[in-house]
Design an enzyme around this catalytic site. Structure first.
Site, mmCIF file in Angstrom:
data_model
loop_
_atom_site.group_PDB
_atom_site.id
_atom_site.type_symbol
_atom_site.label_atom_id
_atom_site.label_comp_id
_atom_site.label_asym_id
_atom_site.label_seq_id
_atom_site.Cartn_x
_atom_site.Cartn_y
_atom_site.Cartn_z
ATOM 1 N N THR A 151 0.601 -1.200 0.138
ATOM 2 C CA THR A 151 0.125 -0.085 -0.082
ATOM 3 C C THR A 151 0.800 1.259 -0.223
ATOM 4 O OG1 THR A 151 -1.749 -1.181 1.156
ATOM 5 C CG2 THR A 151 -1.862 1.247 1.293
ATOM 6 N N CYS B 58 -21.173 -9.439 1.174
ATOM 7 C CA CYS B 58 -22.842 -8.815 1.593
ATOM 8 C C CYS B 58 -22.739 -7.877 2.484
ATOM 9 C CB CYS B 58 -23.564 -10.132 2.097
ATOM 10 S SG CYS B 58 -24.319 -10.928 0.874
ATOM 11 N N GLN C 256 1.511 -9.107 -5.782
ATOM 12 C CA GLN C 256 1.102 -10.726 -5.846
ATOM 13 C C GLN C 256 2.120 -11.514 -6.703
ATOM 14 O OE1 GLN C 256 -1.587 -12.429 -4.384
ATOM 15 N NE2 GLN C 256 -2.290 -10.578 -3.615
HETATM 16 N N1 PLP Z 1 -1.414 -4.561 -4.103
HETATM 17 C C1 PLP Z 1 -1.956 -5.910 -4.353
HETATM 18 C C2 PLP Z 1 -2.071 -6.512 -5.539
HETATM 19 C C3 PLP Z 1 -2.356 -6.645 -3.226
HETATM 20 O O1 PLP Z 1 -2.962 -7.928 -3.327
HETATM 21 C C4 PLP Z 1 -2.171 -6.101 -1.946
HETATM 22 C C5 PLP Z 1 -2.700 -6.669 -0.652
HETATM 23 O O2 PLP Z 1 -3.646 -7.533 -0.557
HETATM 24 C C6 PLP Z 1 -1.785 -4.734 -1.739
HETATM 25 C C7 PLP Z 1 -1.332 -4.182 -2.865
HETATM 26 C C8 PLP Z 1 -1.468 -4.383 -0.349
HETATM 27 O O3 PLP Z 1 -0.258 -4.581 0.246
HETATM 28 P P1 PLP Z 1 0.257 -4.647 1.540
HETATM 29 O O4 PLP Z 1 -0.782 -5.480 2.433
HETATM 30 O O5 PLP Z 1 1.433 -4.966 1.869
HETATM 31 O O6 PLP Z 1 -0.263 -3.000 2.072
#
Ligand code: PLP
Length: 370
Positions: free
Chosen positions: A73, A318, A173
């Site tokens: 993130t 949901c 991923q």
């Molecule tokens: N990008 C993708 C494709 C993700 O699957 C995720 C987490 O699920 C993130 C970014 C965010 O990563 P983080 O949990 O390290 O902040």
């Protein structure tokens, strides 16, 4: 109670033993602050440098191109918000993770999202027609977290560069799961997160191609070449490097193992005459199965599997009034009935064939009981 089967590795993974062993010394015996000049800081400082080198090598980068962050993130936000806050335009795919999508939404002018086809692929033609001379950055994820689609990153980056745009890929991923070489892909930025490849949570990195200027993310001390201030999380960084190195060394065997688990799962369903629709592309990220059961509720399946000790994920959630279909399933134009009946099983390297068969058998029971 049955033994718990964890098959939600796209959400997070178990810490590997190598990662755990690597991090322990930096929490209790070598806990010095790497920025200090005395001898007690030498081991953590050296470990930080070594981790940077290891990670760089795993993705074909230079050590000075790796910046440690708190995860996917943060890495995504760093790039996207930097471009947007400087008043430039970004183009992102419609199936990005919310850490890209919501950052992109802050832009006052966001031309449009790049469409995907029914497999979730961003076509080079779609990018060519969407890109304009105002676009400063194109951001397309390497592998989708819901349906596993692996995007044609090298082709898309080449188009972006032809139009003098920067190219970012959210590879959260993908890192540690498929072969990645940033120079072959020719990307400018790449985001990664340790907890998706058997490292600890709350740590990740951003690759920034040498020569590209990005404003610092956090101001303060001189850590991370003055780009992200704050005392480094040495234990987690070292563990991340150990986890990634181990996964990269065993990449081919892990991929083979995960494909076998996919086959096992589908063979079991087919043997019981269960019909389903698999989402994503043929060459999806190994171990990621997004599957839809027409007329069923993915959420109900998730809860029934949970009662049997099986952890998976769903494609819709949901609330009390409505079923929210994920933006990814909407983007691939899945019918509402299939979208509501979608679950995601994501196998990891610690799953076994017995797990794959047990999950399929439990699913068959749930579906047949309907
Ligand atoms: N990008 C993708 C494709 C993700 O699957 C995720 C987490 O699920 C993130 C970014 C965010 O990563 P983080 O949990 O390290 O902040």
């Amino acid at each position: 109670m049955n033994k718990m089967i964890y098959a939600d590795n796209a959400a997070t993974t178990r810490l590997s033993d190598a990662a755990l062993q690597a991090m322990l010394p930096y929490m209790q015996s070598e806990y010095g602050n790497a920025s200090q000049p005395y001898s007690f800081a030498r081991a953590p400082k050296a470990a930080l440098a070594k981790a940077r080198e290891t990670i760089a090598k795993c993705i074909g980068a230079l050590p000075e191109e790796i910046y440690f962050t708190s995860g996917g993130t943060e890495s995504n936000n760093w790039v996207l918000r930097n471009i947007i806050f400087s008043g430039r335009e970004v183009l992102v795919s419609s199936i990005e993770h919310h850490s890209v999508l919501n950052a992109a939404k802050e832009a006052e002018i966001l031309d449009h999202y790049l469409p995907v086809n029914y497999e979730g692929i961003v076509s080079p033609t779609a990018l060519t027609s969407a890109i304009s001379d105002r676009t400063a950055l194109v951001s397309v994820m390497m592998a989708n977290n819901e349906i596993g689609t692996v995007e044609p990153i090298a082709e898309l980056a080449a188009i972006a560069h032809k139009h003098d745009c920067l190219f970012h890929t959210d590879a959260v991923q993908a890192v540690g799961h498929i072969d990645i070489n940033v120079h072959e892909l020719d990307v400018d930025f790449l985001s990664a997160s340790a907890h998706k490849f058997n490292g600890p949570k709350g740590v990740g990195f951003l690759y920034i191609r040498k020569g590209i200027t990005l404003d610092p993310l956090i101001l303060g001390g001189a850590q991370e070449s003055n780009m992200r201030a704050g005392t480094e999380n040495i234990a987690s960084i070292v563990a991340m490097a150990a986890a990634l190195e181990e996964n990269v060394i065993h990449l081919q065997e892990n991929k083979k193992h995960l494909r076998q688990l996919e086959e096992c799962f589908f063979a079991q369903l087919a043997g019981e005459g269960i019909k389903c629709h698999r989402n994503g592309a043929l060459s999806s990220i190994p171990g990621n199965i997004s599957v839809s059961f027409d007329g069923l509720s993915g959420e109900a399946i998730l809860h029934r599997l949970d009662l049997k000790g099986i952890m998976i994920s769903t494609g819709s959630a949901c609330d009390s009034k409505d079923t929210q279909i994920s933006h990814v399933l909407k983007a691939i134009n899945l019918s509402e009935s299939l979208a509501k009946g979608t679950i995601r099983i994501s196998f990891g390297k610690y799953n076994t064939q017995e797990d794959a068969i047990a999950i399929a058998k439990a699913l068959v029971q749930i579906i047949k009981a309907k």
